[in-house]
Scaffold this active site. Structure first.
Site, PDB file in Angstrom:
ATOM      1  N   ASP A 178     -10.759   1.495  -5.844  1.00  0.00           N
ATOM      2  CA  ASP A 178      -9.615   0.610  -5.455  1.00  0.00           C
ATOM      3  C   ASP A 178      -8.436   1.291  -5.860  1.00  0.00           C
ATOM      4  O   ASP A 178      -8.226   1.418  -7.465  1.00  0.00           O
ATOM      5  CB  ASP A 178     -10.177  -0.535  -6.279  1.00  0.00           C
ATOM      6  CG  ASP A 178      -9.695  -2.128  -6.522  1.00  0.00           C
ATOM      7  OD1 ASP A 178      -8.155  -2.446  -6.315  1.00  0.00           O
ATOM      8  OD2 ASP A 178      -9.959  -2.783  -7.104  1.00  0.00           O
ATOM      9  N   TYR A 217       3.285 -12.363   0.271  1.00  0.00           N
ATOM     10  CA  TYR A 217       3.106 -10.784   1.183  1.00  0.00           C
ATOM     11  C   TYR A 217       4.399 -10.238   2.131  1.00  0.00           C
ATOM     12  O   TYR A 217       4.850  -9.049   2.044  1.00  0.00           O
ATOM     13  CB  TYR A 217       2.660 -11.624   1.920  1.00  0.00           C
ATOM     14  CG  TYR A 217       1.769 -10.679   3.743  1.00  0.00           C
ATOM     15  CD1 TYR A 217       0.957  -8.840   3.344  1.00  0.00           C
ATOM     16  CD2 TYR A 217       2.538 -10.343   4.620  1.00  0.00           C
ATOM     17  CE1 TYR A 217       0.628  -7.851   3.924  1.00  0.00           C
ATOM     18  CE2 TYR A 217       2.076  -9.345   5.635  1.00  0.00           C
ATOM     19  CZ  TYR A 217       1.246  -8.660   5.018  1.00  0.00           C
ATOM     20  OH  TYR A 217       1.328  -7.808   5.637  1.00  0.00           O
ATOM     21  N   ALA A 232       7.808 -10.554   0.713  1.00  0.00           N
ATOM     22  CA  ALA A 232       7.911 -10.088  -0.795  1.00  0.00           C
ATOM     23  C   ALA A 232       8.116  -8.703  -1.000  1.00  0.00           C
ATOM     24  O   ALA A 232       8.374  -7.460  -1.384  1.00  0.00           O
ATOM     25  CB  ALA A 232       7.825 -10.842  -1.458  1.00  0.00           C
ATOM     26  N   ALA A 233       6.099  -8.562  -0.816  1.00  0.00           N
ATOM     27  CA  ALA A 233       5.784  -7.777  -1.067  1.00  0.00           C
ATOM     28  C   ALA A 233       6.059  -6.124   0.068  1.00  0.00           C
ATOM     29  O   ALA A 233       6.340  -5.029  -0.862  1.00  0.00           O
ATOM     30  CB  ALA A 233       4.077  -7.932  -1.110  1.00  0.00           C
ATOM     31  N   LYS A 234       5.696  -6.938   0.486  1.00  0.00           N
ATOM     32  CA  LYS A 234       6.839  -5.635   2.371  1.00  0.00           C
ATOM     33  C   LYS A 234       7.981  -4.980   1.819  1.00  0.00           C
ATOM     34  O   LYS A 234       8.344  -4.327   2.736  1.00  0.00           O
ATOM     35  CB  LYS A 234       5.705  -5.979   3.868  1.00  0.00           C
ATOM     36  CG  LYS A 234       4.005  -6.030   3.735  1.00  0.00           C
ATOM     37  CD  LYS A 234       3.239  -4.945   3.283  1.00  0.00           C
ATOM     38  CE  LYS A 234       2.817  -4.923   3.944  1.00  0.00           C
ATOM     39  NZ  LYS A 234       1.910  -3.777   3.392  1.00  0.00           N
TER      40      LYS A 234
HETATM   41  N1  LIG Z   1      -2.981  -6.137  11.264  1.00  0.00           N
HETATM   42  C1  LIG Z   1      -2.211  -6.710  10.911  1.00  0.00           C
HETATM   43  O1  LIG Z   1      -2.140  -7.775  12.402  1.00  0.00           O
HETATM   44  C2  LIG Z   1      -0.865  -6.189  10.562  1.00  0.00           C
HETATM   45  C3  LIG Z   1       0.142  -6.786  10.318  1.00  0.00           C
HETATM   46  C4  LIG Z   1       0.785  -5.827   9.729  1.00  0.00           C
HETATM   47  C5  LIG Z   1       1.318  -5.155   8.452  1.00  0.00           C
HETATM   48  N2  LIG Z   1      -0.350  -4.650   8.938  1.00  0.00           N
HETATM   49  C6  LIG Z   1      -0.270  -4.087   7.559  1.00  0.00           C
HETATM   50  O2  LIG Z   1      -1.429  -2.553   7.401  1.00  0.00           O
HETATM   51  C7  LIG Z   1      -1.804  -2.468   6.539  1.00  0.00           C
HETATM   52  C8  LIG Z   1      -3.357  -1.628   7.230  1.00  0.00           C
HETATM   53  O3  LIG Z   1      -4.001  -3.338   7.111  1.00  0.00           O
HETATM   54  P1  LIG Z   1      -5.128  -3.084   8.443  1.00  0.00           P
HETATM   55  O4  LIG Z   1      -4.384  -4.774   9.479  1.00  0.00           O
HETATM   56  O5  LIG Z   1      -5.515  -2.017   8.975  1.00  0.00           O
HETATM   57  O6  LIG Z   1      -5.914  -4.037   7.523  1.00  0.00           O
HETATM   58  P2  LIG Z   1      -7.960  -3.782   8.121  1.00  0.00           P
HETATM   59  O7  LIG Z   1      -8.739  -3.645   8.370  1.00  0.00           O
HETATM   60  O8  LIG Z   1      -7.946  -5.300   6.617  1.00  0.00           O
HETATM   61  O9  LIG Z   1      -7.125  -2.483   6.369  1.00  0.00           O
HETATM   62  C9  LIG Z   1      -6.680  -2.775   4.667  1.00  0.00           C
HETATM   63  C10 LIG Z   1      -7.377  -1.208   4.256  1.00  0.00           C
HETATM   64  O10 LIG Z   1      -6.878  -1.562   2.926  1.00  0.00           O
HETATM   65  C11 LIG Z   1      -8.383  -1.003   1.970  1.00  0.00           C
HETATM   66  N3  LIG Z   1      -7.789  -1.561   0.851  1.00  0.00           N
HETATM   67  C12 LIG Z   1      -7.209  -3.428   0.581  1.00  0.00           C
HETATM   68  N4  LIG Z   1      -6.847  -3.124  -0.431  1.00  0.00           N
HETATM   69  C13 LIG Z   1      -7.379  -2.046  -1.321  1.00  0.00           C
HETATM   70  C14 LIG Z   1      -7.598  -1.785  -2.627  1.00  0.00           C
HETATM   71  N5  LIG Z   1      -7.211  -3.174  -3.805  1.00  0.00           N
HETATM   72  N6  LIG Z   1      -7.949  -0.505  -2.819  1.00  0.00           N
HETATM   73  C15 LIG Z   1      -8.117   0.017  -1.472  1.00  0.00           C
HETATM   74  N7  LIG Z   1      -8.010   0.290   0.186  1.00  0.00           N
HETATM   75  C16 LIG Z   1      -7.433  -1.331  -0.361  1.00  0.00           C
HETATM   76  C17 LIG Z   1      -9.180  -1.733   3.204  1.00  0.00           C
HETATM   77  O11 LIG Z   1     -10.826  -1.072   2.447  1.00  0.00           O
HETATM   78  P3  LIG Z   1     -11.424  -1.695   2.270  1.00  0.00           P
HETATM   79  O12 LIG Z   1     -11.978  -2.625   3.864  1.00  0.00           O
HETATM   80  O13 LIG Z   1     -12.380  -0.397   2.730  1.00  0.00           O
HETATM   81  O14 LIG Z   1     -11.731  -2.568   1.424  1.00  0.00           O
HETATM   82  C18 LIG Z   1      -9.059  -0.887   4.526  1.00  0.00           C
HETATM   83  O15 LIG Z   1      -9.177   0.305   4.327  1.00  0.00           O
HETATM   84  C19 LIG Z   1      -2.383  -3.359   5.516  1.00  0.00           C
HETATM   85  O16 LIG Z   1      -0.838  -2.695   5.053  1.00  0.00           O
HETATM   86  C20 LIG Z   1      -1.099  -3.976   6.337  1.00  0.00           C
HETATM   87  O17 LIG Z   1      -0.283  -5.459   5.656  1.00  0.00           O
HETATM   88  C21 LIG Z   1      -1.281  -5.434   8.883  1.00  0.00           C
END
Ligand SMILES: NC(=O)c1ccc[n+]([C@@H]2O[C@H](COP(=O)([O-])OP(=O)(O)OC[C@H]3O[C@@H](n4cnc5c(N)ncnc54)[C@H](OP(=O)(O)O)[C@@H]3O)[C@@H](O)[C@H]2O)c1
Length: 241
Positions: free
Chosen positions: A57, A145, A147-149
């Site tokens: 984590d 979210y 704000a963080a990004k």
């Molecule tokens: N999907 C969208 O529409 C979208 C749009 C804009 C930006 N994003 C950004 O793109 C990034 C990837 O998102 P995604 O869509 O690929 O989401 P996802 O499929 O839910 O994958 C998120 C990944 O982050 C890991 N993670 C989350 N919290 C964690 C923690 N506390 N410690 C370690 N690993 C952690 C998860 O690990 P586990 O699954 O193993 O828990 C998973 O590998 C994120 O930063 C998200 O904000 C996504």
């Protein structure tokens, strides 16, 4: 930089965008370290890509330390921060724990991990990628979210100015077809979600070309340009998007 031959770290590689980036780096970056919390999904990605998995984590000191130690062992030139969580809904319904969780995963973890890896990345004249979001321009129903990004995007801007020897890229996707969307309860038809591999391809192209920012899909950049150049127009149009 080119990812070819450079040791790389991809966080959030057990799912979605991080997994797609790890697959694209397989055989290009050597060695490749991948991280995630779910051991089963992470090990499957590691087996398919020949990567070294680190389960943990990233919001904990111990979780980040394990990643840093793997990077000490295998080397690191390219760092891709893809790990993150979403949160959607009116701010009036957000509780204290949710604010803490989003800021810890989406802002504090990548900043702390970058800090710990910075000396090695500087020595390697490497490249750091932050997967932010179009929410960085401020999206209703996603205030924490956003704000963080936005803070992550500004952190990247500051690093880029401070250390020209290190490439820094911010990726700003719109909706991406990953498990993230279902968890966050995304139920809109516009903008249509793009495949995670499209974000992965755009990300690695941006690293090769040393781009400061990349929007996926590209047309989303218009929103950011309008926000910067004509904030009044942006404020009037944003509620309709
Ligand atoms: N999907 C969208 O529409 C979208 C749009 C804009 C930006 N994003 C950004 O793109 C990034 C990837 O998102 P995604 O869509 O690929 O989401 P996802 O499929 O839910 O994958 C998120 C990944 O982050 C890991 N993670 C989350 N919290 C964690 C923690 N506390 N410690 C370690 N690993 C952690 C998860 O690990 P586990 O699954 O193993 O828990 C998973 O590998 C994120 O930063 C998200 O904000 C996504």
């Amino acid at each position: 930089m080119t990812p070819d031959g450079a040791p790389a770290l991809v966080t959030g590689a057990s799912s979605g965008i991080g997994a797609a980036i790890a697959h694209r780096l397989a055989g290009r970056s050597a060695p490749l370290v991948v991280t995630g919390r779910d051991a089963g999904r992470l090990n499957a990605v590691a087996a398919a890509t020949g990567a070294h998995p680190v389960v943990g984590d990233l919001t904990t000191t111990a979780g980040r330390a394990a990643v840093v130690s793997a990077c000490d062992e295998h080397g690191v030139g390219l760092v891709v921060h893809a790990a993150g969580i979403g949160a959607a809904g009116p701010f009036s319904g957000v509780d204290e724990a949710e604010v803490d969780a989003v800021l810890a995963a989406d802002l504090v973890a990548p900043v702390q991990l970058t800090r710990a890896l910075w000396p090695a990345v500087r020595r390697a004249r490497g490249h750091v990628v932050f997967v932010a979001s179009i929410a960085a321009i401020g999206v209703a129903g996603e205030a924490t979210y956003s704000a963080a990004k936005a803070a992550l995007r500004t952190f990247a801007d500051a690093l880029r100015l401070e250390e020209p020897a290190v490439g820094v890229t911010t990726v700003l996707p719109g909706a991406v077809d990953t498990p993230f969307l279902a968890r966050r309860g995304y139920d809109r038809s516009f903008p249509r979600p793009v495949p995670a591999d499209r974000v992965a391809a755009a990300t690695l192209r941006a690293v090769e070309r040393d781009r400061a920012e990349v929007f996926v899909p590209r047309w989303l950049q218009v929103a950011s340009v309008v926000q910067g150049a004509a904030p009044g127009v942006f404020r009037r149009c944003a509620p309709r998007l």
